[in-house]
Scaffold this motif. Sequence first.
Motif, PDB file in Angstrom:
ATOM      1  N   VAL A  95      23.194  -1.260  -0.058  1.00  0.00           N
ATOM      2  CA  VAL A  95      23.798  -2.380   0.673  1.00  0.00           C
ATOM      3  C   VAL A  95      22.919  -3.610   0.503  1.00  0.00           C
ATOM      4  N   LEU A  96      23.454  -4.774   0.835  1.00  0.00           N
ATOM      5  CA  LEU A  96      22.691  -6.006   0.749  1.00  0.00           C
ATOM      6  C   LEU A  96      21.788  -6.158   1.975  1.00  0.00           C
ATOM      7  N   PRO A  97      20.607  -6.724   1.869  1.00  0.00           N
ATOM      8  CA  PRO A  97      19.963  -7.102   0.609  1.00  0.00           C
ATOM      9  C   PRO A  97      19.467  -5.873  -0.149  1.00  0.00           C
ATOM     10  N   ARG A  98      19.615  -5.877  -1.442  1.00  0.00           N
ATOM     11  CA  ARG A  98      19.331  -4.678  -2.218  1.00  0.00           C
ATOM     12  C   ARG A  98      17.855  -4.340  -2.338  1.00  0.00           C
ATOM     13  N   PRO A  99      16.971  -5.274  -2.700  1.00  0.00           N
ATOM     14  CA  PRO A  99      15.570  -4.881  -2.882  1.00  0.00           C
ATOM     15  C   PRO A  99      14.924  -4.481  -1.556  1.00  0.00           C
ATOM     16  N   PHE A 100      14.086  -3.453  -1.617  1.00  0.00           N
ATOM     17  CA  PHE A 100      13.318  -3.081  -0.429  1.00  0.00           C
ATOM     18  C   PHE A 100      11.913  -2.676  -0.822  1.00  0.00           C
ATOM     19  N   SER A 101      11.016  -2.827   0.133  1.00  0.00           N
ATOM     20  CA  SER A 101       9.661  -2.292   0.036  1.00  0.00           C
ATOM     21  C   SER A 101       9.345  -1.724   1.397  1.00  0.00           C
ATOM     22  N   ALA A 102       9.193  -0.428   1.478  1.00  0.00           N
ATOM     23  CA  ALA A 102       9.033   0.250   2.764  1.00  0.00           C
ATOM     24  C   ALA A 102       7.686   0.947   2.849  1.00  0.00           C
ATOM     25  N   TRP A 103       7.217   1.094   4.088  1.00  0.00           N
ATOM     26  CA  TRP A 103       5.943   1.760   4.361  1.00  0.00           C
ATOM     27  C   TRP A 103       6.161   2.914   5.338  1.00  0.00           C
ATOM     28  N   GLY A 104       5.389   3.956   5.158  1.00  0.00           N
ATOM     29  CA  GLY A 104       5.376   5.046   6.116  1.00  0.00           C
ATOM     30  C   GLY A 104       4.555   4.673   7.339  1.00  0.00           C
ATOM     31  N   GLN A 105       4.611   5.533   8.343  1.00  0.00           N
ATOM     32  CA  GLN A 105       3.938   5.252   9.613  1.00  0.00           C
ATOM     33  C   GLN A 105       2.446   5.562   9.563  1.00  0.00           C
ATOM     34  N   GLY A 106       2.014   6.256   8.540  1.00  0.00           N
ATOM     35  CA  GLY A 106       0.604   6.612   8.409  1.00  0.00           C
ATOM     36  C   GLY A 106       0.329   8.012   8.938  1.00  0.00           C
ATOM     37  N   THR A 107      -0.554   8.723   8.248  1.00  0.00           N
ATOM     38  CA  THR A 107      -0.968  10.049   8.694  1.00  0.00           C
ATOM     39  C   THR A 107      -2.487  10.161   8.543  1.00  0.00           C
ATOM     40  N   GLN A 108      -3.134  10.688   9.580  1.00  0.00           N
ATOM     41  CA  GLN A 108      -4.595  10.744   9.596  1.00  0.00           C
ATOM     42  C   GLN A 108      -5.102  11.930   8.784  1.00  0.00           C
ATOM     43  N   VAL A 109      -6.058  11.654   7.934  1.00  0.00           N
ATOM     44  CA  VAL A 109      -6.783  12.698   7.205  1.00  0.00           C
ATOM     45  C   VAL A 109      -8.246  12.581   7.591  1.00  0.00           C
ATOM     46  N   THR A 110      -8.814  13.662   8.119  1.00  0.00           N
ATOM     47  CA  THR A 110     -10.206  13.677   8.524  1.00  0.00           C
ATOM     48  C   THR A 110     -10.918  14.815   7.812  1.00  0.00           C
ATOM     49  N   VAL A 111     -11.987  14.463   7.102  1.00  0.00           N
ATOM     50  CA  VAL A 111     -12.778  15.453   6.371  1.00  0.00           C
ATOM     51  C   VAL A 111     -14.127  15.557   7.059  1.00  0.00           C
ATOM     52  N   SER A 112     -14.441  16.751   7.532  1.00  0.00           N
ATOM     53  CA  SER A 112     -15.684  16.922   8.287  1.00  0.00           C
ATOM     54  C   SER A 112     -16.481  18.106   7.754  1.00  0.00           C
ATOM     55  N   SER A 113     -17.728  18.127   8.132  1.00  0.00           N
ATOM     56  CA  SER A 113     -18.593  19.242   7.763  1.00  0.00           C
ATOM     57  C   SER A 113     -18.636  20.280   8.868  1.00  0.00           C
TER      58      SER A 113
END
Length: 121
Positions: free
Chosen positions: A103-121
Amino acid sequence: QVQLVESGGGLVQIGGSLRLSCAALGSILTIDTMAWYRQAPGNQRELVATISSNGYTNYADSVKGRFTISRDNAKNTVYLQMNSLKPEDTAVYYCNADGERTVLPRPFSAWGQGTQVTVSS
C-alpha cells in the motif's frame, strides 16, 4: 504499517551461543536489505551484519567468523547466529528491514523493539 518482532536474546556465558530472530509483519511487498545493529550502554548504535535479498552478507570486523546472518524470504524473517560470545558483545540488538509495502506509501524502513544480549563470566 510494517512491524519487526524480535526474539532470542538472553543471558549467556562467555563462549556460549545465542540465536536471534526477527520477523517482519504487515503489508509487505518486498524486503530488500535486512540487518542487525547493536547498542551498548553509553555507545552509539553500530552495524553488526547485513544481508541482501539475494543473500549477500556483510559483517562488522568485530564479529566476523563468530556471527552468521541469514534470512528466510518466505517467512520475511532474518536470523543472527552468535557463537563464541564475548563480554563486549553485550548490548541491545535491533533488527532493521528496508523494502516496499503493498500500500502507499510503498517504501519502508522498519526497526525491531530491541532484545537484550548479556554475556557474563
